[in-house]
Design a protein around this motif. Sequence first.
Motif, PDB file in Angstrom:
ATOM      1  N   ASP A  89      27.146  67.696  70.276  1.00 30.07           N
ATOM      2  CA  ASP A  89      27.345  67.555  68.808  1.00 30.07           C
ATOM      3  C   ASP A  89      25.536  67.415  68.251  1.00 30.07           C
ATOM      4  O   ASP A  89      25.030  66.705  68.946  1.00 30.07           O
ATOM      5  CB  ASP A  89      28.271  66.555  68.261  1.00 30.07           C
ATOM      6  CG  ASP A  89      29.586  66.562  68.842  1.00 30.07           C
ATOM      7  OD1 ASP A  89      30.251  68.186  68.762  1.00 30.07           O
ATOM      8  OD2 ASP A  89      30.445  65.946  68.725  1.00 30.07           O
TER       9      ASP A  89
ATOM     10  N   ARG B 145      31.869  63.845  74.657  1.00 31.34           N
ATOM     11  CA  ARG B 145      30.748  64.787  73.798  1.00 31.34           C
ATOM     12  C   ARG B 145      29.903  64.169  73.803  1.00 31.34           C
ATOM     13  O   ARG B 145      29.735  63.346  72.869  1.00 31.34           O
ATOM     14  CB  ARG B 145      32.051  65.277  72.986  1.00 31.34           C
ATOM     15  CG  ARG B 145      30.751  67.346  72.013  1.00 31.34           C
ATOM     16  CD  ARG B 145      31.600  67.709  71.190  1.00 31.34           C
ATOM     17  NE  ARG B 145      30.924  68.898  70.741  1.00 31.34           N
ATOM     18  CZ  ARG B 145      30.694  69.521  70.701  1.00 31.34           C
ATOM     19  NH1 ARG B 145      30.762  69.916  72.571  1.00 31.34           N
ATOM     20  NH2 ARG B 145      30.209  70.605  70.630  1.00 31.34           N
TER      21      ARG B 145
ATOM     22  N   PHE C 149      25.869  63.839  72.126  1.00 35.41           N
ATOM     23  CA  PHE C 149      26.176  63.874  70.601  1.00 35.41           C
ATOM     24  C   PHE C 149      24.445  63.019  70.577  1.00 35.41           C
ATOM     25  O   PHE C 149      23.668  62.430  71.044  1.00 35.41           O
ATOM     26  CB  PHE C 149      26.747  63.658  69.619  1.00 35.41           C
ATOM     27  CG  PHE C 149      26.286  61.541  68.842  1.00 35.41           C
ATOM     28  CD1 PHE C 149      25.253  61.172  68.354  1.00 35.41           C
ATOM     29  CD2 PHE C 149      26.947  61.207  70.150  1.00 35.41           C
ATOM     30  CE1 PHE C 149      25.527  59.906  68.731  1.00 35.41           C
ATOM     31  CE2 PHE C 149      26.904  59.180  70.254  1.00 35.41           C
ATOM     32  CZ  PHE C 149      26.234  58.972  69.230  1.00 35.41           C
TER      33      PHE C 149
ATOM     34  N   ASN D  38      23.085  67.754  65.075  1.00 37.31           N
ATOM     35  CA  ASN D  38      23.059  67.208  63.635  1.00 37.31           C
ATOM     36  C   ASN D  38      21.390  66.698  63.022  1.00 37.31           C
ATOM     37  O   ASN D  38      21.076  65.754  63.297  1.00 37.31           O
ATOM     38  CB  ASN D  38      24.075  66.247  62.927  1.00 37.31           C
ATOM     39  CG  ASN D  38      23.896  65.826  61.232  1.00 37.31           C
ATOM     40  OD1 ASN D  38      23.576  66.487  60.753  1.00 37.31           O
ATOM     41  ND2 ASN D  38      24.144  64.876  60.611  1.00 37.31           N
TER      42      ASN D  38
ATOM     43  N   SER E 129      22.991  71.690  62.611  1.00 37.53           N
ATOM     44  CA  SER E 129      23.850  70.815  62.732  1.00 37.53           C
ATOM     45  C   SER E 129      24.975  71.786  62.669  1.00 37.53           C
ATOM     46  O   SER E 129      25.126  73.150  62.006  1.00 37.53           O
ATOM     47  CB  SER E 129      24.251  70.044  61.544  1.00 37.53           C
ATOM     48  OG  SER E 129      25.187  69.161  62.097  1.00 37.53           O
ATOM     49  N   ASN E 130      26.060  71.222  63.795  1.00 35.15           N
ATOM     50  CA  ASN E 130      27.715  71.881  63.974  1.00 35.15           C
ATOM     51  C   ASN E 130      28.553  70.538  63.986  1.00 35.15           C
ATOM     52  O   ASN E 130      29.166  71.568  64.602  1.00 35.15           O
ATOM     53  CB  ASN E 130      26.945  72.320  65.237  1.00 35.15           C
ATOM     54  CG  ASN E 130      26.888  71.236  66.603  1.00 35.15           C
ATOM     55  OD1 ASN E 130      26.533  70.186  66.298  1.00 35.15           O
ATOM     56  ND2 ASN E 130      27.048  71.924  67.655  1.00 35.15           N
ATOM     57  N   ILE E 131      28.169  69.693  63.048  1.00 32.56           N
ATOM     58  CA  ILE E 131      29.413  68.638  62.748  1.00 32.56           C
ATOM     59  C   ILE E 131      29.483  69.203  61.294  1.00 32.56           C
ATOM     60  O   ILE E 131      30.858  68.915  61.955  1.00 32.56           O
ATOM     61  CB  ILE E 131      28.210  67.450  62.370  1.00 32.56           C
ATOM     62  CG1 ILE E 131      27.222  66.882  63.742  1.00 32.56           C
ATOM     63  CG2 ILE E 131      29.188  66.268  62.001  1.00 32.56           C
ATOM     64  CD1 ILE E 131      28.109  67.187  65.156  1.00 32.56           C
TER      65      ILE E 131
END
Length: 523
Positions: free
Chosen positions: A316, A273, A275, A318, A357-359
């Motif tokens: 990902d 994935r 990031f 952030n 963010s989706n962390i």
Amino acid sequence: MADRKPKNKIVWIIAIAMALMLLLFAVLQFSAKRYVENLLNKKIPDHIHLVYDKIEVNLLTGSLLITDVTLDISNRNAGNEHTEMHLESISMEGFGYYNYILGNTIGADKIKLLNPKVRYYNDNTTNKITSDKPLETGTEKVFVLDHLEIEDGEIVNIQNETNTIKFTVENFNLSLENLQLDKETVTHKIPFSYGDYKLNTGKVYADLGPYEALSLSGTNIDKRVLQLSNLSLKSKYNKRTLSKKLDKEHDYIDLEIPKVRLVNMDFGFRAERFFLNTKSVVFQNPKMQIYRDKLVQDDYEQKKLYSQMLRELPIDLNISEVRIKDGYIAYSELVKTGTVPGEIVFSDLKASMSNVSNIYENEEKTEIMAKAKLMGEAPIELTWNFDSKEGNDPFFVSGVVTNFKSKSINQFLRSNLRAEAEGDVEELYFTLSGDAVSASGDMKMNYEDFRFTVLKKDRMGVNKLLTFVGNIFTNDGSKSDKMGYRYGEIYAERDKTKSFFNYLWLNVMDGMVNTLTGDGEKD
């Protein structure tokens, strides 16, 4: 005389030794060149075709130079060519003989690719390579390179079927430090580790699909700071031509941002994935115009709220902070043929967003604060937060509008609501909480002589009956509390085929109608 003979003998021995050494070096030099030529001519796979002008090898400095290089790469199975590359030269300096002969390290001080021109042709079969031979990812050898440099490159990606350009980069320059490839890194998406890097380019173009394209005048990355110059995201066609090509509703977009800056940027892959982390993103002087032709068939596909979009990103992400400085947004709609599209304008836009963010390493929500001037006059403020972790997409919005002259929005009201307004809104406050299904809240307004005029269907005259009936139920602002406020409640259900801002507009309109036509008292 006796002493002179031994001295002459020593001189002869030294001379012969040096001659032998020079001869040996010449043989080794010739062998090294033949070895490299043999490696390039016979060891390269059949689906890669290599042509070059000449090779120069220097064993003393551990350097290699290959000039006028052309490399053609075909699909291993289908045989069709998908990549062409031409380079002015490939050079290597400081090859490490000792570690190569006695150790397991292949290393060099520097490799430079001069003026590489790459053409890549998209082909549906390119990604369908199959082989009975398993992929060998393990190797005992370690490749180490102190410095990789690409100077004045060019990359062009061409759609094979239509022969159209999908992506281009001009004047591509890259400096990469401390590369290492070993049996561990070779299994990663990026098959090598690296240290500091610098990148700058000239013009960049990307085809984003059938209707939009993105371009940049240049990019620069240095010390993990990325700067994009003159970003432009625009529709490929003018408004009228775009409408003719659409089978369902799609916005005409014209976005220009002179400068975008990302600070403390880090990117890569964790497992499979991708990031992207960055401390700050700043959009300087963005200007966006959006136009929607409502005469085109509606798009009934369900739209996602921003929290869901963030949650379902394929990467990902952030970002600690996003800021917009001195922005401008204009949105217009054409509702009826022969009328002028109604337009809403937000100027002097300043906004900040935190925790994009989706962390989910912390429990913070995404927070947004924005200020602008509605129709270039009325100050408007919006505070908004949402929690992308939650599946029901909860959010909270509060807003303030002051010193609003209703006549400034009449062009939009005439086109979209077949109405006109009179009077001034001194203050309007609302708070709203909701989720993906519905929202509710409250509103208070301080206004004077506020009235609606309902127009005929052709918008060429006043519908006196509907105007009279409507204003019977509309309070002109005279019946308010001692502070001059009237109060109302808000409730609206979301139309899932519309955007979040349509959802917000439905709630604000419901609150205004309730405030204007209700008893105006605070519960």
